[in-house]
Scaffold this motif. Structure first.
Motif, PDB file in Angstrom:
ATOM      1  N   ILE A 147      56.040  50.385  91.517  1.00  0.00           N
ATOM      2  CA  ILE A 147      54.939  51.334  91.751  1.00  0.00           C
ATOM      3  C   ILE A 147      55.369  52.444  92.705  1.00  0.00           C
ATOM      4  CG2 ILE A 147      52.583  51.573  92.594  1.00  0.00           C
ATOM      5  CD1 ILE A 147      52.072  48.714  91.634  1.00  0.00           C
ATOM      6  N   PRO A 148      55.879  52.124  93.922  1.00  0.00           N
ATOM      7  CA  PRO A 148      56.359  53.235  94.763  1.00  0.00           C
ATOM      8  C   PRO A 148      57.553  53.962  94.168  1.00  0.00           C
ATOM      9  CG  PRO A 148      56.916  51.104  95.751  1.00  0.00           C
ATOM     10  CD  PRO A 148      55.975  50.829  94.625  1.00  0.00           C
ATOM     11  N   ILE A 149      58.362  53.294  93.345  1.00  0.00           N
ATOM     12  CA  ILE A 149      59.483  53.979  92.704  1.00  0.00           C
ATOM     13  C   ILE A 149      58.963  55.062  91.756  1.00  0.00           C
ATOM     14  CG2 ILE A 149      61.349  53.674  91.020  1.00  0.00           C
ATOM     15  CD1 ILE A 149      61.989  51.028  92.320  1.00  0.00           C
ATOM     16  N   CYS A 150      57.882  54.770  91.026  1.00  0.00           N
ATOM     17  CA  CYS A 150      57.305  55.770  90.120  1.00  0.00           C
ATOM     18  C   CYS A 150      56.795  56.983  90.888  1.00  0.00           C
ATOM     19  CB  CYS A 150      56.171  55.145  89.303  1.00  0.00           C
ATOM     20  SG  CYS A 150      56.710  53.984  88.034  1.00  0.00           S
ATOM     21  N   PHE A 151      56.061  56.742  91.976  1.00  0.00           N
ATOM     22  CA  PHE A 151      55.542  57.860  92.762  1.00  0.00           C
ATOM     23  C   PHE A 151      56.678  58.646  93.419  1.00  0.00           C
ATOM     24  CE2 PHE A 151      51.699  55.238  92.518  1.00  0.00           C
ATOM     25  CZ  PHE A 151      50.759  56.200  92.210  1.00  0.00           C
ATOM     26  N   LEU A 152      57.693  57.943  93.889  1.00  0.00           N
ATOM     27  CA  LEU A 152      58.832  58.634  94.491  1.00  0.00           C
ATOM     28  C   LEU A 152      59.568  59.475  93.453  1.00  0.00           C
ATOM     29  CD1 LEU A 152      60.721  59.122  96.899  1.00  0.00           C
ATOM     30  CD2 LEU A 152      61.965  57.043  96.242  1.00  0.00           C
ATOM     31  N   LEU A 153      59.734  58.914  92.245  1.00  0.00           N
ATOM     32  CA  LEU A 153      60.403  59.667  91.188  1.00  0.00           C
ATOM     33  C   LEU A 153      59.609  60.901  90.807  1.00  0.00           C
ATOM     34  CD1 LEU A 153      62.702  59.870  89.137  1.00  0.00           C
ATOM     35  CD2 LEU A 153      61.379  58.376  87.620  1.00  0.00           C
ATOM     36  N   LEU A 154      58.274  60.783  90.735  1.00  0.00           N
ATOM     37  CA  LEU A 154      57.444  61.943  90.415  1.00  0.00           C
ATOM     38  C   LEU A 154      57.556  63.012  91.493  1.00  0.00           C
ATOM     39  CD1 LEU A 154      55.305  63.311  88.655  1.00  0.00           C
ATOM     40  CD2 LEU A 154      53.555  62.035  89.926  1.00  0.00           C
ATOM     41  N   PHE A 155      57.537  62.609  92.748  1.00  0.00           N
ATOM     42  CA  PHE A 155      57.673  63.569  93.843  1.00  0.00           C
ATOM     43  C   PHE A 155      59.033  64.267  93.799  1.00  0.00           C
ATOM     44  CE2 PHE A 155      59.127  64.474  98.186  1.00  0.00           C
ATOM     45  CZ  PHE A 155      58.139  65.356  98.605  1.00  0.00           C
ATOM     46  N   LEU A 156      60.086  63.504  93.521  1.00  0.00           N
ATOM     47  CA  LEU A 156      61.420  64.108  93.464  1.00  0.00           C
ATOM     48  C   LEU A 156      61.560  65.041  92.257  1.00  0.00           C
ATOM     49  CD1 LEU A 156      63.646  61.032  94.430  1.00  0.00           C
ATOM     50  CD2 LEU A 156      62.998  62.969  95.872  1.00  0.00           C
ATOM     51  N   LEU A 157      60.974  64.661  91.122  1.00  0.00           N
ATOM     52  CA  LEU A 157      61.045  65.521  89.946  1.00  0.00           C
ATOM     53  C   LEU A 157      60.265  66.812  90.144  1.00  0.00           C
ATOM     54  CD1 LEU A 157      60.682  62.964  87.001  1.00  0.00           C
ATOM     55  CD2 LEU A 157      62.728  64.206  87.700  1.00  0.00           C
ATOM     56  N   LYS A 158      59.245  66.765  90.985  1.00  0.00           N
ATOM     57  CA  LYS A 158      58.461  67.971  91.225  1.00  0.00           C
ATOM     58  C   LYS A 158      59.152  68.914  92.212  1.00  0.00           C
ATOM     59  CE  LYS A 158      54.938  70.438  93.202  1.00  0.00           C
ATOM     60  NZ  LYS A 158      54.891  71.142  94.494  1.00  0.00           N
ATOM     61  N   ASN A 159      59.744  68.365  93.243  1.00  0.00           N
ATOM     62  CA  ASN A 159      60.313  69.209  94.301  1.00  0.00           C
ATOM     63  C   ASN A 159      61.827  69.371  94.194  1.00  0.00           C
ATOM     64  OD1 ASN A 159      57.890  69.636  96.290  1.00  0.00           O
ATOM     65  ND2 ASN A 159      57.841  67.458  95.801  1.00  0.00           N
ATOM     66  N   TYR A 160      62.512  68.391  93.639  1.00  0.00           N
ATOM     67  CA  TYR A 160      63.977  68.452  93.574  1.00  0.00           C
ATOM     68  C   TYR A 160      64.449  68.122  92.152  1.00  0.00           C
ATOM     69  CZ  TYR A 160      63.155  67.975  98.592  1.00  0.00           C
ATOM     70  OH  TYR A 160      62.695  68.140  99.878  1.00  0.00           O
ATOM     71  N   THR A 161      63.866  68.811  91.181  1.00  0.00           N
ATOM     72  CA  THR A 161      64.172  68.505  89.778  1.00  0.00           C
ATOM     73  C   THR A 161      65.640  68.725  89.479  1.00  0.00           C
ATOM     74  OG1 THR A 161      61.955  69.341  89.291  1.00  0.00           O
ATOM     75  CG2 THR A 161      63.418  68.895  87.424  1.00  0.00           C
ATOM     76  N   LYS A 162      66.153  69.880  89.870  1.00  0.00           N
ATOM     77  CA  LYS A 162      67.548  70.208  89.550  1.00  0.00           C
ATOM     78  C   LYS A 162      68.491  69.220  90.211  1.00  0.00           C
ATOM     79  CE  LYS A 162      68.617  74.484  89.324  1.00  0.00           C
ATOM     80  NZ  LYS A 162      68.926  75.897  89.638  1.00  0.00           N
ATOM     81  N   GLN A 163      68.222  68.862  91.471  1.00  0.00           N
ATOM     82  CA  GLN A 163      69.113  67.931  92.162  1.00  0.00           C
ATOM     83  C   GLN A 163      69.090  66.548  91.513  1.00  0.00           C
ATOM     84  OE1 GLN A 163      67.007  69.992  93.459  1.00  0.00           O
ATOM     85  NE2 GLN A 163      67.878  71.130  95.179  1.00  0.00           N
ATOM     86  N   ILE A 164      67.886  66.082  91.114  1.00  0.00           N
ATOM     87  CA  ILE A 164      67.783  64.764  90.485  1.00  0.00           C
ATOM     88  C   ILE A 164      68.503  64.744  89.146  1.00  0.00           C
ATOM     89  CG2 ILE A 164      66.163  63.134  89.443  1.00  0.00           C
ATOM     90  CD1 ILE A 164      66.238  62.935  92.418  1.00  0.00           C
ATOM     91  N   VAL A 165      68.294  65.766  88.331  1.00  0.00           N
ATOM     92  CA  VAL A 165      68.911  65.801  87.001  1.00  0.00           C
ATOM     93  C   VAL A 165      70.422  65.907  87.118  1.00  0.00           C
ATOM     94  CG1 VAL A 165      69.107  67.127  84.872  1.00  0.00           C
ATOM     95  CG2 VAL A 165      66.858  66.720  85.889  1.00  0.00           C
ATOM     96  N   TYR A 166      70.889  66.829  87.948  1.00  0.00           N
ATOM     97  CA  TYR A 166      72.341  67.020  88.069  1.00  0.00           C
ATOM     98  C   TYR A 166      73.024  65.832  88.735  1.00  0.00           C
ATOM     99  CZ  TYR A 166      71.717  71.872  86.652  1.00  0.00           C
ATOM    100  OH  TYR A 166      71.423  73.000  85.940  1.00  0.00           O
ATOM    101  N   ALA A 167      72.282  65.131  89.618  1.00  0.00           N
ATOM    102  CA  ALA A 167      72.860  63.932  90.220  1.00  0.00           C
ATOM    103  C   ALA A 167      72.886  62.768  89.236  1.00  0.00           C
ATOM    104  CB  ALA A 167      72.067  63.540  91.472  1.00  0.00           C
ATOM    105  N   SER A 168      71.958  62.764  88.259  1.00  0.00           N
ATOM    106  CA  SER A 168      71.920  61.684  87.281  1.00  0.00           C
ATOM    107  C   SER A 168      72.905  61.883  86.141  1.00  0.00           C
ATOM    108  CB  SER A 168      70.497  61.549  86.710  1.00  0.00           C
ATOM    109  OG  SER A 168      69.559  61.289  87.730  1.00  0.00           O
ATOM    110  N   LEU A 169      73.221  63.127  85.829  1.00  0.00           N
ATOM    111  CA  LEU A 169      74.103  63.388  84.685  1.00  0.00           C
ATOM    112  C   LEU A 169      75.457  62.692  84.793  1.00  0.00           C
ATOM    113  CD1 LEU A 169      73.374  67.154  83.863  1.00  0.00           C
ATOM    114  CD2 LEU A 169      72.714  65.124  82.567  1.00  0.00           C
ATOM    115  N   PRO A 170      76.123  62.706  85.961  1.00  0.00           N
ATOM    116  CA  PRO A 170      77.404  61.977  86.031  1.00  0.00           C
ATOM    117  C   PRO A 170      77.261  60.484  85.771  1.00  0.00           C
ATOM    118  CG  PRO A 170      77.211  63.521  87.858  1.00  0.00           C
ATOM    119  CD  PRO A 170      75.880  63.466  87.201  1.00  0.00           C
ATOM    120  N   PHE A 171      76.114  59.914  86.158  1.00  0.00           N
ATOM    121  CA  PHE A 171      75.920  58.480  85.926  1.00  0.00           C
ATOM    122  C   PHE A 171      75.776  58.163  84.439  1.00  0.00           C
ATOM    123  CE2 PHE A 171      74.746  58.784  90.394  1.00  0.00           C
ATOM    124  CZ  PHE A 171      75.351  57.655  90.912  1.00  0.00           C
ATOM    125  N   PHE A 172      75.348  59.161  83.634  1.00  0.00           N
ATOM    126  CA  PHE A 172      75.305  58.939  82.195  1.00  0.00           C
ATOM    127  C   PHE A 172      76.689  58.603  81.653  1.00  0.00           C
ATOM    128  CE2 PHE A 172      71.463  61.987  81.534  1.00  0.00           C
ATOM    129  CZ  PHE A 172      70.700  61.160  82.348  1.00  0.00           C
TER     130      PHE A 172
END
Length: 549
Positions: A147-172
């Motif tokens: 539950i807190p992971i979902c809210f944290l992910l939503l907050f990060l996607l709203k304020n730090y979308t580019k950082q989250i996406v670009y940080a996740s791409l290498p893990f793909f």
């Protein structure tokens, strides 16, 4: 002032000869060579001059026959279920205590059988095992933390979308490489794996997985410009969901309500099995006592399962309806904040005037899923022939189109309150000029969000496995517990991503309506969605584009 014919002439958003771009139409403009209607007071086609906007007023009931049909299914399911409880045979659980009586040529009760002490010991030892104890606690902690992971992910996607996406791409890339190398090395170390899986086949699998990873890298490189645009789209949708945060509380409640609704039906199915009698059966000259169900029980099972499937599909469509209605009210609101009672209004419309539309949509989705399951079963059976292959491809393409169109149809129904067929036609009329854009929004963003969920849950599973190895003596069973925790977190985050996907689609449709109306309700949305690839024969002029954006 112009003539009456000129005042009644429709004005198109993308018509360069128009002096006002504020009255868009869904249909194509008439040809210049078409003569004007000599009738001074022509009766316009209401569908031609339809203005799409959110319907805040009272809505009429639509598609009621499908609502009544579902209610009839539910009523029959509960009626026969209650009958099965009172009509059940109490000797069903004592079948093992019956034996054939040659004197009466029937089955008679001899003695009651009980669970042997050895069975109780095995059950007790299994229940108190270490792995079960660790599994329960791991799953409970994972669910609480999700539950807190979902809210944290939503907050990060709203304020730090580019950082989250670009940080996740290498893990793909890194995570598949890690698991590929890990299983290869683990198989070399394990003697049983080495004996069962020869080295040549292990190398082939290793190389094949690396080739797949290479293809993924190539897809990232080729679609890098689309990824950058998708980052902005996800950021806008996350902001919209964050402004309507109550959806994350209402939607789980709807799912819980579906579970409560399922509970008595499951009980009815259990008691329906007990409707029958114990009869003798001859096998190789010997008589045994077997259970024979009543003839109506299989038909009731079919009715109850169909009702459950249809209800589940209708609930999924109802959730999409509530999401679309709530986000649309936020989008078309001139205020900076969130409209009051928007979720309550969407719920009232979903389970009121549009309940029949939702039932029809759920029925179509249920039929599509059943047909797709049949096609997949035929594919697994490897039916020979090029005709079967072509037929499967055509059916899958047709089902994909229905899924795609149904998604946007429900959005239109939530916005306008129209019937299903009218909403589908409106969807086609509006999206036929932006079909590639809709596909872009649906596919790229969905895959990117799914990749983020996979990376996040995989990291959580690795951490959980390390903790289990450190604090318990499960040994190899810790991998099983961590894998189940990984599945649970993927399911919860998957539901969250499903909500965000619906928000992305709704914002896209609202943006398309804005373009046709020549208005700008959310400037930040237009600044992002304006860069979507557009597929149309008639492109807007520079002046019209400037006025829209």
């Amino acid at each position: 002032m112009g003539s009456p014919e000129e005042s009644n002439k429709p004005i198109f958003l993308y018509d360069s000869s128009s002096s006002s771009p504020t009255h868009p139409l869904l249909s194509k403009p008439p040809l210049p060579s078409s003569p004007p209607d000599p009738d001074p007071d022509p009766e316009p086609d209401p569908n031609q001059f339809l203005q799409i906007s959110y319907n805040y007023g009272p809505r009429p009931f639509k598609d009621l026959p499908f609502l009544f049909l579902l209610l009839l299914f539910v009523l029959l399911t509960f009626a026969f279920g209650i009958f099965s409880i009172f009509h059940r045979n109490t000797y069903y659980s004592d079948l093992s205590s019956f034996s054939y009586d040659s004197n009466s040529t029937s089955c008679a009760e001899s003695s009651l059988s009980e669970l042997s002490p050895a069975s109780w010991v095995r059950f007790y030892s299994f229940s108190s095992s270490n792995i079960l104890y660790s599994l329960i606690w791991t799953l409970v902690i994972t669910f609480i933390l999700s539950i807190p992971i979902c809210f944290l992910l939503l907050f990060l996607l709203k304020n730090y979308t580019k950082q989250i996406v670009y940080a996740s791409l290498p893990f793909f890339i890194v995570i598949p490489i890690f698991f590929n190398v890990y299983w290869f090395v683990a198989c070399i170390v394990s003697s049983s794996c080495s004996d069962a899986f020869p080295l040549v086949y292990r190398i082939l699998v290793l190389v094949f997985v690396f080739l797949v990873i290479g293809v993924i890298v190539w897809i990232f490189v080729v679609n890098w410009h689309r990824i950058e645009l998708t980052v902005s789209i996800i950021g806008v949708a996350s902001d919209a969901l964050l402004r309507n945060l109550g959806l994350l509380g209402v939607l789980p409640c709807l799912t819980l309500g579906l579970v409560v609704y399922y509970a008595p039906i499951v009980v009815f199915l259990v008691f329906a099995r007990q409707n029958g009698k114990i009869v003798p059966r001859e096998t190789d000259g010997e008589y045994t006592c077997v259970w024979k169900q009543d003839g109506w029980v299989p038909a009731y099972y079919a009715l109850a399962i169909l009702t459950m499937l249809w209800s589940a599909a209708a609930m999924v469509e109802a959730q999409a309806y509530v999401i679309s209605g709530t986000i649309a009210q936020w989008y078309f609101s001139k205020e900076d904040g969130t409209p009051r009672r928007s979720i309550r209004s969407s719920l009232r419309n979903a389970f009121g005037p549009s309940a029949g539309t939702i039932c029809l949509s759920g029925l179509l989705i249920c039929v599509v899923r059943m047909v797709r399951a049949t096609v997949d079963t035929a594919r697994r059976e490897n039916a020979p022939g090029i005709v079967n292959l072509i037929l499967r491809c055509c059916v899958n393409a047709f089902l994909a189109v229905i899924d795609f169109l149904n998604k946007f149809t429900m959005i239109f129904a939530a916005i306008t309150g129209e019937a299903y067929c009218t909403s589908a036609r409106m969807t086609y009329e509006l999206l036929k000029r932006n079909l590639l854009s809709a596909v872009f929004v649906e596919t790229i963003s969905t895959r990117l969000l799914a990749g983020i969920v996979f990376v996040l849950s995989a990291v959580y599973a690795i951490v959980a496995c390390a903790i289990l190895k450190a604090v318990s003596n499960l040994g190899a069973d810790s991998y099983v517990v961590a894998a189940l925790a990984w599945v649970l977190l993927i399911v919860v985050l998957g539901l969250f991503i499903h909500v965000l996907d619906n928000v992305i689609d709704t914002v896209y449709v609202c943006y398309a309506i804005d373009r046709d109306r020549g208005e700008v309700y959310k400037q930040e949305v237009h600044e992002v969605y304006f860069h979507l690839p557009i597929s149309r024969n008639h492109r807007p002029s520079v002046a019209s584009t400037t006025q829209v954006v």
